[in-house]
Design a protein around this motif. Structure first.
Motif, short mmCIF file in Angstrom:
data_model
loop_
_atom_site.label_atom_id
_atom_site.label_comp_id
_atom_site.label_asym_id
_atom_site.label_seq_id
_atom_site.Cartn_x
_atom_site.Cartn_y
_atom_site.Cartn_z
N THR A 10 0.81 -1.21 0.00
CA THR A 10 0.00 0.00 0.00
C THR A 10 0.85 1.27 0.00
O THR A 10 0.56 2.24 -0.72
CB THR A 10 -0.95 -0.01 1.20
OG1 THR A 10 -1.80 -1.15 1.12
CG2 THR A 10 -1.81 1.25 1.25
N SER A 11 1.90 1.28 0.81
CA SER A 11 2.74 2.48 0.88
C SER A 11 3.39 2.78 -0.47
O SER A 11 3.48 3.94 -0.89
CB SER A 11 3.81 2.31 1.95
OG SER A 11 4.61 1.16 1.67
N ASN A 48 0.79 4.34 -2.85
CA ASN A 48 0.45 5.73 -2.59
C ASN A 48 1.56 6.70 -3.00
O ASN A 48 1.29 7.82 -3.44
CB ASN A 48 0.07 5.91 -1.12
CG ASN A 48 -1.35 5.42 -0.84
OD1 ASN A 48 -2.31 6.10 -1.16
ND2 ASN A 48 -1.46 4.23 -0.28
N ARG A 94 -7.00 10.73 -3.10
CA ARG A 94 -6.50 10.77 -1.73
C ARG A 94 -5.66 9.54 -1.35
O ARG A 94 -4.65 9.66 -0.67
CB ARG A 94 -7.68 10.87 -0.76
CG ARG A 94 -8.52 12.14 -0.91
CD ARG A 94 -9.46 12.25 0.27
NE ARG A 94 -10.31 13.43 0.16
CZ ARG A 94 -11.55 13.41 -0.29
NH1 ARG A 94 -12.07 12.26 -0.71
NH2 ARG A 94 -12.27 14.51 -0.36
N TYR A 95 -6.13 8.36 -1.78
CA TYR A 95 -5.56 7.14 -1.19
C TYR A 95 -5.76 5.98 -2.17
O TYR A 95 -6.76 5.94 -2.89
CB TYR A 95 -6.27 6.84 0.13
CG TYR A 95 -5.79 5.62 0.87
CD1 TYR A 95 -4.63 5.68 1.65
CD2 TYR A 95 -6.49 4.42 0.80
CE1 TYR A 95 -4.19 4.56 2.34
CE2 TYR A 95 -6.06 3.30 1.50
CZ TYR A 95 -4.91 3.38 2.26
OH TYR A 95 -4.47 2.27 2.95
N THR A 119 -5.13 1.54 -2.62
CA THR A 119 -4.74 0.24 -2.06
C THR A 119 -5.14 -0.86 -3.03
O THR A 119 -6.05 -0.68 -3.86
CB THR A 119 -5.42 0.00 -0.70
OG1 THR A 119 -4.91 -1.21 -0.11
CG2 THR A 119 -6.94 -0.15 -0.84
N ILE A 144 -9.23 3.31 -5.37
CA ILE A 144 -8.72 4.67 -5.17
C ILE A 144 -9.80 5.49 -4.49
O ILE A 144 -10.94 5.54 -4.97
CB ILE A 144 -8.30 5.33 -6.50
CG1 ILE A 144 -7.11 4.58 -7.12
CG2 ILE A 144 -7.95 6.80 -6.29
CD1 ILE A 144 -6.65 5.16 -8.44
N ASN A 145 -9.45 6.10 -3.38
CA ASN A 145 -10.36 6.99 -2.68
C ASN A 145 -10.19 8.39 -3.25
O ASN A 145 -9.08 8.91 -3.32
CB ASN A 145 -10.06 6.98 -1.18
CG ASN A 145 -11.09 7.76 -0.40
OD1 ASN A 145 -11.07 8.98 -0.42
ND2 ASN A 145 -11.96 7.04 0.30
N SER A 146 -11.29 8.99 -3.69
CA SER A 146 -11.20 10.25 -4.41
C SER A 146 -12.38 11.15 -4.08
O SER A 146 -13.46 10.68 -3.69
CB SER A 146 -11.18 9.97 -5.92
OG SER A 146 -11.36 11.14 -6.67
N SER A 152 -15.27 8.93 -0.22
CA SER A 152 -15.57 8.73 1.20
C SER A 152 -16.56 9.79 1.62
O SER A 152 -16.39 10.97 1.33
CB SER A 152 -14.30 8.83 2.04
OG SER A 152 -13.67 10.07 1.85
#
Length: 493
Positions: free
Chosen positions: A403-404, A407, A430-431, A433, A444-446, A482
């Motif tokens: 994950t790191s 990102n 944003r994120y 995983t 992808i969190n957007s 989110s």
């Protein structure tokens, strides 16, 4: 070696129905039309506490030439030579036929236990055929109905003495450490272990660059490898070449393979399940009921496969049907390999290869870099590249990215090509995983996820494929937003 039982008999007496009943799955195609089964099929069967290997065979025909019927007989004879005992099926409804009597004479000359099974015995109306079977001179006759599951206890009585002898030999071999006799699949009735209760992978732990603990799955399970394509492109020839034996029927006739044949195999210590499938023609050209069943069976194989090899004929590469099959494989999320057979018959090899690559690049942008192999399955020339390619693309298809690392990569690619501005505000990524592998799938969190253009998602997929070296496998990205936990709450006065 495992205890093996072969089901033999003339066509259309219910051999495949009994095979499906004993393995507990509908693996073999069943139809009223005689001669549906052509190749021998293996399965793991169970009767009560008795576990054994069962072999379904083609209908015995009194033919000895190179015709389809002659090849079917050869497959059945190979199965009989391999087995420890045989179930000789007759049709209790139809009674004995001259063909039943002919093969009963043939079986009596073999030094191997043979038991007569009168199938399709659902009531007293079939007793005449049952009594006729005693005249074969092969001992007692067990009346059963494979379709309705009646009479299975009689098969247990038949199997029990052979199972006990086999069990005693296994116990002795394990005590003495005789590897040549030990059956790894042996399940003792006093200590039955369900292998499915245990995971097929080992768990190891590793640390990524930030010291985060990542789970690494070290896969020890069989790779499910399916060989698909149009009729008469050499699928069965390739399987026989890989195995080094005449495992399935081959010939110049199109459509010899009717149902999918799975063979457990090992390549350089890696367990493989090879599946040969029936050829798939265009739907509008299929009018035979058995062929429709065959195509349905092939579609099922594709859904459960992990790596799919699409065979092409070098003299007629990549027509519309090939593209349809390939698109189906990609949509199912499977790893795909293009194998061009009969390459020795091609004169303009560079021109044919370039045309093939151009067609794939334009048709399958979602899986760029699909491996293309050329060989001759008949002579074996060039086939040595197939299995290394299968292992490589399987590993890519199974890859997991920390994950790191994802990102850090997301920040770089978003800076390189900024997301679009919607209603005066730029979409923020944003994120990220990895949700799963097989195929590699990412979340992808957007902000404003629903408004992120598909073209930008394609940009991210292409960048992933290039930066993490993942050619030829389908990659999926799901973008979500989110919710603001305070967005729907009234402000306090």
């Amino acid at each position: 070696m495992s205890l093996k039982v072969a089901i033999i008999g003339r066509p259309n007496v219910g051999k495949s129905t009994l095979f499906n009943r004993l393995v507990g799955k509908k693996l073999a195609l069943v139809d009223d039309q005689p001669g549906v089964t052509r190749d021998r099929r293996y399965g793991r069967a169970r009767l009560g506490h008795i576990h054994f290997d069962i072999i379904d065979t083609a209908g015995l025909e009194d033919v000895f030439d190179d015709s389809v019927e002659g090849k079917m007989r050869q497959q059945s004879e190979i199965a009989f030579e391999e087995c420890d005992l045989a179930f000789f099926l007759i049709d209790a409804r139809a009674g004995l036929t001259p063909l039943d009597n002919h093969f009963a004479d043939w079986l009596r000359k073999r030094k191997k236990p043979v038991y007569v099974i009168a199938n399709k015995h659902e009531g007293r109306g079939q007793d005449a055929g049952l009594y006729e079977a005693y005249g074969l001179g092969l001992g007692d006759v067990a009346p059963i109905s494979a379709e309705h599951g009646q009479g299975m206890e009689l098969l247990i009585d038949i199997m029990l003495p052979h199972w006990e002898d086999y069990r005693d030999k296994q116990r002795k071999a394990r005590r003495e450490g005789d590897d040549a006799v030990i059956d790894d699949d042996f399940e003792d009735d006093e200590e039955i272990i369900d292998d499915d209760a245990f995971p097929s992978f080992e768990i190891e732990y590793d640390e990524d660059d930030d010291g985060e603990e990542e789970v690494v799955q070290k896969d020890n399970s069989k790779i499910q490898l399916a060989i698909v394509g149009r009729p008469n492109v050499g699928k069965s020839t390739l399987l026989n070449h890989l195995l080094g034996e005449n495992r399935v029927m081959t010939g110049p006739q199109a459509g010899l393979t009717r149902d999918s044949i799975a063979v457990d195999w090992s390549y350089e210590g890696r367990p493989i399940r090879l599946v040969d499938t029936a050829g798939m023609r265009r739907k509008k050209k299929i009018d035979d009921r058995v062929e429709k069943l065959s195509v349905t069976d092939t579609l099922r194989v594709i859904r459960y496969a992990q790596v799919v090899v699409i065979m092409l004929d070098a003299t007629n590469t990549l027509d519309k049907q090939d593209l349809t099959i390939a698109r189906m494989v990609i949509d199912e999320g499977r790893a795909l390999i293009i194998a061009v057979n009969k390459w020795d018959a091609v004169k303009d090899k560079p021109g044919v290869m370039q045309a093939l690559r151009d067609k794939l690049d334009t048709s399958f942008a979602q899986a760029k870099g699909i491996p293309i192999l050329t060989f001759s399955a008949l002579t074996g020339r060039g086939t040595d590249t197939l299995m290394p390619t299968v292992l490589d693309i399987y590993d890519i298809w199974s890859r997991r990215i920390p994950t790191s690392q994802l990102n850090r990569w997301l920040a770089v690619v978003a800076e390189r090509h900024l997301p679009p501005v919607i209603s005066g505000r730029r979409i923020r990524l944003r994120y990220m995983t990895q949700a799963k592998s097989r195929p590699p799938s990412f979340f992808i969190n957007s902000s404003k996820a629903a408004e992120l253009p598909e073209s930008y998602t394609r940009y991210l997929i292409n960048a992933l494929r290039e930066d993490f070296d993942m050619p030829g496998v389908p990659i999926r990205i799901y973008v979500r937003s989110s919710d603001n936990p305070y967005g729907n709450k009234k402000k306090k006065r």
